[in-house]
Scaffold this active site. Structure first.
Site, PDB file in Angstrom:
ATOM      1  N   HIS A 103       0.703   3.602 -10.738  1.00 25.00           N
ATOM      2  CA  HIS A 103      -0.168   3.977  -9.782  1.00 25.00           C
ATOM      3  C   HIS A 103       0.453   4.865  -8.326  1.00 25.00           C
ATOM      4  O   HIS A 103       0.475   4.229  -7.390  1.00 25.00           O
ATOM      5  CB  HIS A 103      -1.022   2.862  -9.062  1.00 25.00           C
ATOM      6  CG  HIS A 103      -2.167   2.930  -8.365  1.00 25.00           C
ATOM      7  ND1 HIS A 103      -2.220   3.672  -7.265  1.00 25.00           N
ATOM      8  CD2 HIS A 103      -3.532   2.506  -8.282  1.00 25.00           C
ATOM      9  CE1 HIS A 103      -3.518   3.478  -6.687  1.00 25.00           C
ATOM     10  NE2 HIS A 103      -4.186   2.879  -7.484  1.00 25.00           N
ATOM     11  N   ASP A 133     -12.434   9.650  -7.085  1.00 23.10           N
ATOM     12  CA  ASP A 133     -12.059   8.505  -7.830  1.00 23.10           C
ATOM     13  C   ASP A 133     -12.340   8.844  -9.173  1.00 23.10           C
ATOM     14  O   ASP A 133     -13.393   8.490  -9.807  1.00 23.10           O
ATOM     15  CB  ASP A 133     -12.521   7.350  -7.355  1.00 23.10           C
ATOM     16  CG  ASP A 133     -11.773   5.855  -7.972  1.00 23.10           C
ATOM     17  OD1 ASP A 133     -11.846   4.960  -7.280  1.00 23.10           O
ATOM     18  OD2 ASP A 133     -10.866   6.187  -8.956  1.00 23.10           O
ATOM     19  N   ARG A 175       2.035  -6.529 -10.020  1.00 28.37           N
ATOM     20  CA  ARG A 175       2.415  -5.953  -8.742  1.00 28.37           C
ATOM     21  C   ARG A 175       2.714  -7.039  -7.638  1.00 28.37           C
ATOM     22  O   ARG A 175       3.490  -6.687  -6.447  1.00 28.37           O
ATOM     23  CB  ARG A 175       1.548  -4.845  -8.304  1.00 28.37           C
ATOM     24  CG  ARG A 175       0.146  -5.223  -7.814  1.00 28.37           C
ATOM     25  CD  ARG A 175      -0.870  -3.941  -7.354  1.00 28.37           C
ATOM     26  NE  ARG A 175      -2.200  -4.523  -7.281  1.00 28.37           N
ATOM     27  CZ  ARG A 175      -3.134  -3.871  -6.770  1.00 28.37           C
ATOM     28  NH1 ARG A 175      -2.801  -2.639  -6.022  1.00 28.37           N
ATOM     29  NH2 ARG A 175      -4.242  -4.185  -6.424  1.00 28.37           N
ATOM     30  N   GLU A 232      -2.244   8.906 -11.329  1.00 27.73           N
ATOM     31  CA  GLU A 232      -1.724   7.879 -11.734  1.00 27.73           C
ATOM     32  C   GLU A 232      -1.767   7.838 -13.400  1.00 27.73           C
ATOM     33  O   GLU A 232      -2.899   8.219 -13.969  1.00 27.73           O
ATOM     34  CB  GLU A 232      -2.600   6.515 -11.594  1.00 27.73           C
ATOM     35  CG  GLU A 232      -2.783   6.437 -10.047  1.00 27.73           C
ATOM     36  CD  GLU A 232      -4.014   5.476  -9.697  1.00 27.73           C
ATOM     37  OE1 GLU A 232      -4.945   5.970  -8.685  1.00 27.73           O
ATOM     38  OE2 GLU A 232      -4.738   4.702 -10.494  1.00 27.73           O
ATOM     39  N   ARG A 292       0.865  -1.196  -0.149  1.00 29.18           N
ATOM     40  CA  ARG A 292       0.005   0.034   0.061  1.00 29.18           C
ATOM     41  C   ARG A 292       0.905   1.196   0.022  1.00 29.18           C
ATOM     42  O   ARG A 292       1.461   1.719   0.844  1.00 29.18           O
ATOM     43  CB  ARG A 292      -1.004   0.204   1.191  1.00 29.18           C
ATOM     44  CG  ARG A 292      -1.836   1.258   1.170  1.00 29.18           C
ATOM     45  CD  ARG A 292      -2.927   1.326   0.283  1.00 29.18           C
ATOM     46  NE  ARG A 292      -3.830   0.308   0.265  1.00 29.18           N
ATOM     47  CZ  ARG A 292      -4.709  -0.115  -0.596  1.00 29.18           C
ATOM     48  NH1 ARG A 292      -4.766   0.493  -1.843  1.00 29.18           N
ATOM     49  NH2 ARG A 292      -5.465  -1.140  -0.426  1.00 29.18           N
TER      50      ARG A 292
HETATM   51  O1  TA6 Z   1      -6.706   4.560  -7.966  1.00 30.59           O
HETATM   52  C1  TA6 Z   1      -8.010   4.141  -8.647  1.00 30.59           C
HETATM   53  C2  TA6 Z   1      -8.321   2.626  -7.788  1.00 30.59           C
HETATM   54  O2  TA6 Z   1      -8.658   1.852  -8.869  1.00 30.59           O
HETATM   55  C3  TA6 Z   1      -9.470   3.014  -7.017  1.00 30.59           C
HETATM   56  O3  TA6 Z   1     -10.737   2.678  -7.208  1.00 30.59           O
HETATM   57  C4  TA6 Z   1      -8.943   2.212  -5.610  1.00 30.59           C
HETATM   58  O4  TA6 Z   1      -9.573   0.909  -5.878  1.00 30.59           O
HETATM   59  C5  TA6 Z   1      -7.437   2.011  -5.978  1.00 30.59           C
HETATM   60  O5  TA6 Z   1      -7.213   2.005  -7.094  1.00 30.59           O
HETATM   61  C6  TA6 Z   1      -6.671   1.180  -5.025  1.00 30.59           C
HETATM   62  O6  TA6 Z   1      -6.806   0.049  -5.524  1.00 30.59           O
HETATM   63  P1  TA6 Z   1      -6.199  -1.233  -4.504  1.00 30.59           P
HETATM   64  O7  TA6 Z   1      -6.281  -2.691  -5.507  1.00 30.59           O
HETATM   65  O8  TA6 Z   1      -4.525  -1.150  -4.728  1.00 30.59           O
HETATM   66  O9  TA6 Z   1      -6.632  -1.444  -3.235  1.00 30.59           O
END
Ligand code: TA6
Length: 296
Positions: free
Chosen positions: A169, A213, A99, A270, A74
């Site tokens: 991301h 988002d 990832r 991103e 994270r």
């Molecule tokens: O950043 C866009 C996104 O798709 C959000 O909707 C949120 O789910 C984020 O990615 C994080 O996703 P993750 O799978 O890393 O928890």
């Protein structure tokens, strides 16, 4: 060459390389040059820290992040590949499998001006072919100077077109989400992932006061994150979208690897290829990159 051989041949007075492997066995490398430092995990080619000399980390890493083989970290810069978002087959991981996969360190090249280019790669395997039935090579190229460029280079080694969506991301480290202005998206349309509706951005400076988002539709975005203490410049190439995400309070509380108030100090910007219109022909390659740095 082995990891150790690459590391030992690459060290110099201008480049220090340290192994920071963690207790759960994840291989972690730290690169230090006179201009900046960089930390990344071989799992996911996942950058977790980028600190220009004399500054604080430009990347946010959750203090509650899990460092467990096969689990996405994270924060930092997750590589979302070979699909962005949820897959139609709910058995497959959100944001693809790169990832959570172990990359190999392929090369380290010193560049003029005390820079360094680090190349990692992931090749298709029986395991990946179960999830994604294509032969591929994915290179992640990290260019470290006073800024950081992360480039995804996908090559289709199959005999048929390869469908690709992806995102770099990046979790930016900010002082306070209530003070942030994001510039560079005015007049572009965006899809609000929370409502499913599409709108046009009318603000030159976007501020944040709720869960956000959004998928903005533009190519080669040039953005500025104006924080009270500094301004972060972002330049993207090969993108058809920029995703802007802050989970705000409720979603922060629902994530086990995210502090309840974690949303205050991070903002995801991103570089992405979203939608299903990127089809890589056999033998072709595609590059997506994002450069992050402090405004000079
Ligand atoms: O950043 C866009 C996104 O798709 C959000 O909707 C949120 O789910 C984020 O990615 C994080 O996703 P993750 O799978 O890393 O928890």
């Amino acid at each position: 060459m082995t990891l150790e051989q690459i590391i030992s041949k690459s060290r110099s007075d201008a480049l220090k390389i340290h192994r920071l492997d963690n207790p759960s066995g994840l291989k972690v490398l730290k690169f230090e040059t006179p201009k900046a430092s960089l930390v990344f995990h071989l799992q996911g080619a996942h950058v977790t820290s980028f600190i220009p000399r004399g500054a604080s980390d430009l990347l946010w890493l959750s203090p509650m992040a899990d460092f467990i083989p096969g689990k996405a970290i994270r924060g930092g810069i997750p590589v979302c590949w070979p699909w962005f978002g949820k897959h139609s087959n709910t058995d497959l991981p959100q944001h693809g499998f790169a990832r959570n996969s172990l990359f190999q360190l392929l090369d380290v090249q010193a560049t003029a001006g005390d820079g360094v280019i680090i190349t990692l790669e992931l090749n298709s395997s029986d395991e990946t072919q179960v999830m994604f039935p294509y032969a591929f090579n994915l290179k992640v190229e990290l260019t470290l100077s006073t800024s950081l460029t992360i480039k995804l280079i996908t090559t289709n080694l199959s005999d048929r077109p390869l469908p690709l969506s992806q995102a770099i991301h990046s979790y930016l480290n900010i002082s306070n989400i209530h003070q942030i202005k994001l510039n560079g998206l005015a007049e572009y349309s965006f899809m609000d992932q929370l409502s499913g509706k599409t709108h046009k951005e009318t603000r030159n400076s976007i501020t944040f006061a709720e869960e956000t988002d959004r998928i903005y539709h533009l190519n080669n975005a040039q953005l500025l994150v104006d924080d009270s203490t500094r301004r972060i410049v972002i330049e993207q190439q090969g993108d058809n979208s920029t995703v802007v995400w802050n989970p705000w309070i409720d979603k922060s509380q629902r994530m086990s690897d995210f502090a309840d108030d974690g949303y205050l100090e991070m903002l995801c910007i991103e570089a992405a290829n979203t939608g299903n219109n990127l089809l890589l022909q056999p033998g072709d390659s595609y590059e997506l990159s994002q450069t992050i740095g402090l405004e000079k």
